[in-house]
Design a protein around this motif. Structure first.
Motif, PDB file in Angstrom:
ATOM      1  N   ILE A  45       0.840  -1.189   0.000  1.00  0.00           N
ATOM      2  CA  ILE A  45       0.000   0.000   0.000  1.00  0.00           C
ATOM      3  C   ILE A  45       0.879   1.244   0.000  1.00  0.00           C
ATOM      4  N   ARG A  46       0.264   2.370  -0.321  1.00  0.00           N
ATOM      5  CA  ARG A  46       0.958   3.641  -0.220  1.00  0.00           C
ATOM      6  C   ARG A  46       1.312   3.859   1.243  1.00  0.00           C
ATOM      7  N   SER A  47       2.567   4.167   1.554  1.00  0.00           N
ATOM      8  CA  SER A  47       3.005   4.176   2.940  1.00  0.00           C
ATOM      9  C   SER A  47       3.893   5.376   3.220  1.00  0.00           C
ATOM     10  N   TYR A  48       3.379   6.315   4.012  1.00  0.00           N
ATOM     11  CA  TYR A  48       4.216   7.445   4.402  1.00  0.00           C
ATOM     12  C   TYR A  48       5.340   6.971   5.334  1.00  0.00           C
ATOM     13  N   ALA A  49       5.055   5.937   6.124  1.00  0.00           N
ATOM     14  CA  ALA A  49       6.077   5.410   7.028  1.00  0.00           C
ATOM     15  C   ALA A  49       7.264   4.874   6.245  1.00  0.00           C
ATOM     16  N   TYR A  72       1.028  14.515  11.663  1.00  0.00           N
ATOM     17  CA  TYR A  72       2.429  14.100  11.730  1.00  0.00           C
ATOM     18  C   TYR A  72       3.328  15.322  11.918  1.00  0.00           C
ATOM     19  N   ARG A  73       4.320  15.198  12.782  1.00  0.00           N
ATOM     20  CA  ARG A  73       5.278  16.271  13.023  1.00  0.00           C
ATOM     21  C   ARG A  73       6.662  15.808  12.580  1.00  0.00           C
ATOM     22  N   TYR A  74       7.306  16.596  11.726  1.00  0.00           N
ATOM     23  CA  TYR A  74       8.623  16.250  11.213  1.00  0.00           C
ATOM     24  C   TYR A  74       9.640  16.141  12.343  1.00  0.00           C
ATOM     25  N   THR A  75      10.568  15.208  12.200  1.00  0.00           N
ATOM     26  CA  THR A  75      11.669  15.075  13.150  1.00  0.00           C
ATOM     27  C   THR A  75      12.969  15.649  12.592  1.00  0.00           C
ATOM     28  N   SER A  76      12.980  16.025  11.315  1.00  0.00           N
ATOM     29  CA  SER A  76      14.153  16.651  10.699  1.00  0.00           C
ATOM     30  C   SER A  76      13.702  17.423   9.475  1.00  0.00           C
ATOM     31  N   LEU A  77      14.508  18.384   9.049  1.00  0.00           N
ATOM     32  CA  LEU A  77      14.219  19.094   7.803  1.00  0.00           C
ATOM     33  C   LEU A  77      14.274  18.154   6.608  1.00  0.00           C
ATOM     34  N   HIS A  78      15.121  17.132   6.704  1.00  0.00           N
ATOM     35  CA  HIS A  78      15.275  16.184   5.613  1.00  0.00           C
ATOM     36  C   HIS A  78      13.950  15.502   5.295  1.00  0.00           C
ATOM     37  N   GLU A  79      13.159  15.188   6.309  1.00  0.00           N
ATOM     38  CA  GLU A  79      11.874  14.518   6.095  1.00  0.00           C
ATOM     39  C   GLU A  79      10.910  15.365   5.273  1.00  0.00           C
ATOM     40  N   GLN A  80      11.070  16.677   5.317  1.00  0.00           N
ATOM     41  CA  GLN A  80      10.134  17.545   4.616  1.00  0.00           C
ATOM     42  C   GLN A  80      10.221  17.392   3.104  1.00  0.00           C
ATOM     43  N   ALA A  81      11.304  16.815   2.623  1.00  0.00           N
ATOM     44  CA  ALA A  81      11.432  16.559   1.188  1.00  0.00           C
ATOM     45  C   ALA A  81      10.710  15.286   0.767  1.00  0.00           C
ATOM     46  N   TYR A  82      10.202  14.513   1.728  1.00  0.00           N
ATOM     47  CA  TYR A  82       9.635  13.200   1.429  1.00  0.00           C
ATOM     48  C   TYR A  82       8.122  13.127   1.612  1.00  0.00           C
ATOM     49  N   VAL A  83       7.577  13.737   2.643  1.00  0.00           N
ATOM     50  CA  VAL A  83       6.141  13.601   2.920  1.00  0.00           C
ATOM     51  C   VAL A  83       5.539  14.970   3.245  1.00  0.00           C
ATOM     52  N   ASP A  84       4.236  15.087   3.006  1.00  0.00           N
ATOM     53  CA  ASP A  84       3.506  16.328   3.280  1.00  0.00           C
ATOM     54  C   ASP A  84       2.298  16.007   4.163  1.00  0.00           C
ATOM     55  N   PRO A  85       2.338  16.331   5.455  1.00  0.00           N
ATOM     56  CA  PRO A  85       1.203  16.032   6.345  1.00  0.00           C
ATOM     57  C   PRO A  85      -0.076  16.738   5.911  1.00  0.00           C
TER      58      PRO A  85
END
Length: 253
Positions: free
Chosen positions: A2-6, A149-162
């Motif tokens: 499935i589509r998985s943000y995790a 969802y709350r980002y744990t790093s700036l790097h994550e912001q390039a991958y998912v959009d809450p």
């Protein structure tokens, strides 16, 4: 599957922490500097696909000439390629200050620092209100994460959009930043939620049309990448037919 943000977050953490992560990489016939904590094209097919969809081949044919605004510039591959291809003025923005620095380094590396300006900004927040561009482009973080969802790093912001909050802002605001006759473009994927994107387009009175698409094999998955044009919707015009991404199993970016 499935589509998985995790899974997308896992990919982000793996790319960020890999002990073999390079400090440079080769893409489309050129060498590019890569800083730590910046979205890394060597770990995904997405940036290479974006170059193909925009027409930035090794001869660097641009999407169009004139001025070019890139949102979420990362390493600056797209922004620098726009300048190499003939764009006279390129503004590259990213919420990650390391990405801004990375883009500036690659602009210097490829001798287009006189045409590429890199600036830290959360989408359009830090831009000169009077600025307008012939092309506005975002290689988006197209995987949908839960709105809480709350980002744990700036790097994550390039991958998912809450909650697709950033996508909604882009749909709403991007057409306001174009010159007369200018274009707004969005790089998207079937790893994202296309139905949700169209729902947001309805909410913001935007029309979406797929300019180009392509399929890429990545591991066991077939990824469909889309270059989508966004326009103001004329209330008197018919509602456009919705494009469909490739069917089948999906997972995170």
């Amino acid at each position: 599957m499935i589509r998985s943000y995790a899974q997308s977050l896992q990919r982000s953490r793996a790319a960020r922490s890999d002990s073999r992560r390079p400090d440079s990489f080769r893409l489309r016939g050129r060498e590019w500097t890569l800083l730590p904590d910046v979205f890394a094209p060597p770990y995904t097919t997405s940036t290479d696909a974006a170059m193909e969809l925009l027409g930035f081949h090794e001869d660097h044919q641009p999407a169009r000439t004139g001025s070019f605004l890139e949102i979420g510039c990362g390493t600056g591959v797209i922004a620098v390629s726009a300048a190499l291809g003939g764009c006279e003025r390129v503004l590259a923005t990213d919420i990650n200050p390391l990405a801004v620095r990375n883009t500036a380094l690659n602009a210097q590396r490829h001798r287009v620092a006189d045409r590429v300006c890199a600036q830290q900004s959360d989408l359009f927040d830090a831009l000169d209100p009077q600025a307008r561009f012939d092309t506005v482009y975002w290689h988006s973080n197209f995987v949908l994460a839960p709105s809480d969802y709350r980002y744990t790093s700036l790097h994550e912001q390039a991958y998912v959009d809450p909650g697709y909050a950033a996508h909604r802002r882009y749909l709403d605001q991007a057409p306001l930043w174009t010159t007369e006759g200018g274009r707004v473009l969005l790089h998207f994927s079937n790893r994202g939620d296309l139905a949700r994107l169209y729902a947001l387009a309805d909410e913001t009175e935007r029309a979406l049309s797929v300019v180009r698409s392509m399929h890429v094999e990545e591991g066991r998955d077939t990824i469909e990448y889309l270059l989508i044009e966004i326009a103001r919707r004329d209330a008197s015009s018919p509602r456009p037919q919705r494009a469909s991404a490739a069917t089948g199993n999906r997972q995170g970016s």
